[in-house]
Design an enzyme around this catalytic site. Structure first.
Site, mmCIF file in Angstrom:
data_model
loop_
_atom_site.group_PDB
_atom_site.id
_atom_site.type_symbol
_atom_site.label_atom_id
_atom_site.label_comp_id
_atom_site.label_asym_id
_atom_site.label_seq_id
_atom_site.Cartn_x
_atom_site.Cartn_y
_atom_site.Cartn_z
ATOM 1 N N ASN A 93 -13.804 -38.345 -17.675
ATOM 2 C CA ASN A 93 -13.659 -36.987 -17.111
ATOM 3 C C ASN A 93 -12.199 -36.558 -17.084
ATOM 4 O O ASN A 93 -11.596 -36.320 -16.047
ATOM 5 C CB ASN A 93 -14.274 -36.913 -15.715
ATOM 6 C CG ASN A 93 -13.694 -37.908 -14.741
ATOM 7 O OD1 ASN A 93 -13.289 -38.999 -15.125
ATOM 8 N ND2 ASN A 93 -13.656 -37.547 -13.477
ATOM 9 N N ASP B 221 -16.380 -45.848 -7.033
ATOM 10 C CA ASP B 221 -16.480 -44.500 -7.598
ATOM 11 C C ASP B 221 -15.209 -43.711 -7.261
ATOM 12 O O ASP B 221 -15.255 -42.532 -6.886
ATOM 13 C CB ASP B 221 -17.723 -43.770 -7.101
ATOM 14 C CG ASP B 221 -18.167 -42.665 -8.057
ATOM 15 O OD1 ASP B 221 -17.819 -42.738 -9.250
ATOM 16 O OD2 ASP B 221 -18.844 -41.719 -7.616
ATOM 17 N N GLY C 133 -16.011 -35.748 -4.566
ATOM 18 C CA GLY C 133 -15.275 -36.969 -4.860
ATOM 19 C C GLY C 133 -14.440 -37.500 -3.721
ATOM 20 O O GLY C 133 -13.937 -36.754 -2.887
#
Length: 419
Positions: free
Chosen positions: A96, A306, A325
């Site tokens: 990403n 993550d 996030g």
């Protein structure tokens, strides 16, 4: 560089030295000796810290850095430094970036930027060109340049035929497809878990069905095509059940869970704090407990931080418009060690390597040093002072965690704060 680790406790659930207290002598990056007492050679760096433990080096299957394109969030160099100080000797980095990492040149760039770092970097290539979900990217070429799997980060494969073709194609070179579990038409404009908390706060909900429907579809396709599928960061009780049933059918599927989904539930959203805006969203307490049970039962294969740095402009806005996030490398061990026994924590922090075709580091004579250094005992409250990342968007602030991480030793690299 020669290093002597003095009187360390070895936590290696799959190794012959598990639970032993010993000296470990590392010479030129190789474990030369493991013995109750070792006399060091001249010029050896001696590390002797009360309560020091070592384990095989930890691996994180899903981290995001900003480079290229979003260096203000985290460069590769600083991201790898953060990972090393957080105990990780290897990380798989998501595509990403801007532009999206979807070619062999991108894989080579990422690997090159990681050269010389203590923590080893393994790129995940985008599954589709530019991550747009329309055409497959150059999967074979990327695999030859170091890609360990293929997936569009937090972007589901909407076209079922595209997933079918991808799963069939990667079998030609033993590749693995990563399919993010989200049916966007069901999720709609939701921003948090669709449950009582969302209703009370007036926030649009993301139903658990949006995850479970996508997983069910992907598993049906996998059953038809064969191949290897990895489903990242599942978050619901039913998702665990679906994957368990697929395993019983003999399907080659694995899954992971984000540590913040194990540690927190959607009740923390009451303050509208965007640090808790994650994808998948924080779910109910029932889901959280089911995820923990899925780990202990072996249905969930690995955990991930993550880690996803976001700059202040992406978080200090209204909840609906904030980025998804949270950073998570720095808090990963402390959070997991708070929830689970130490042996299980270490197993989960290393178990993902096999799925991504990496060898599990060995703590034995003649093996290359690949060690995480930590003390599992100290309890503390996680604060901004514990953050190493360039970004500060942590969902773990003010949480009580357990365990201090010093850093790592990998080959001739020592990256640790030994104070």
């Amino acid at each position: 560089m020669n290093i002597l680790l003095r009187s360390v406790k070895i936590i290696d659930p799959q190794g012959k030295h598990n639970q032993q207290v010993a000296d470990i002598y590392i010479k030129n990056g190789i474990i030369e000796n493991i013995d109750p007492e070792i006399g060091p050679e001249k010029g050896t760096q001696i590390i002797e810290i009360p309560g020091l433990h070592v384990s095989p080096g930890w691996f994180d299957s899903s981290v995001s850095f900003g480079e290229p394109g979003f260096e203000e969030r985290e460069t590769i160099a600083h991201g790898l430094f953060t990972a090393a100080r957080s105990g990780f000797t290897a990380v798989a980095v998501n595509p990403n970036t801007h532009p999206v990492a979807d070619s062999n040149a991108d894989m080579a760039f990422i690997k090159a930027r990681g050269n010389g770092a203590a923590t080893e970097i393994f790129p995940i290539g985008a599954l589709t060109a530019k991550g747009e979900g329309v055409d497959l990217a150059e999967l074979f070429d990327m695999s030859r340049s170091g890609a360990i799997a293929f997936g569009d980060y937090r972007s589901p494969v909407a076209n079922p035929n595209l997933l079918k073709i991808a799963l069939q194609y990667v079998q030609n070179f033993d590749g693995m497809v990563i399919s993010f579990p989200l049916e966007k038409s069901i999720a709609g404009k939701g921003v948090v878990n669709e449950e009582e908390t969302a209703l009370r706060l007036g926030l649009k909900g993301i139903p658990a069905l949006s995850e479970e429907l996508q997983i069910a579809r992907d598993l049906y396709i996998l059953e038809y095509t064969g191949g290897k599928l990895h489903i990242p960061t599942i978050s619901t009780k039913r998702s665990v059940e679906l994957i368990s049933a697929a395993r019983k059918k003999g399907l080659d599927v694995t899954c992971s869970v984000a540590i913040h989904n194990l540690f927190l539930n959607d009740s923390v959203l009451d303050g509208f704090d965007t640090r808790y805006k994650t994808m998948p969203p924080l779910r109910t307490e029932e889901d959280r407990k089911a995820l923990l049970k899925g780990l202990t039962d072996g249905v969930i294969d690995m955990v991930t931080s993550d880690h996803d740095p976001r700059d202040i402009e992406g978080k200090k806005v209204e909840f609906d418009y904030a980025d998804y996030g949270t950073i998570g490398l720095e808090s990963a061990f402390g959070a997991l060690n708070t929830l689970l026994p130490l042996d299980k924590t270490i197993s989960l922090l290393t178990s993902g390597r096999g799925r991504f075709k990496m060898e599990l580091p060995a703590i034995e004579k003649g093996a290359m040093a690949n060690l995480s250094l930590f003390d599992p005992s100290p309890e503390y409250v996680f604060k901004k002072s514990h953050v190493i990342s360039t970004s500060a968007n942590s969902a773990f602030y003010d949480q009580k965690l357990k365990g201090k991480v010093y850093g790592i030793i990998r080959a001739n690299h020592l990256e640790a704060d030994l104070s």
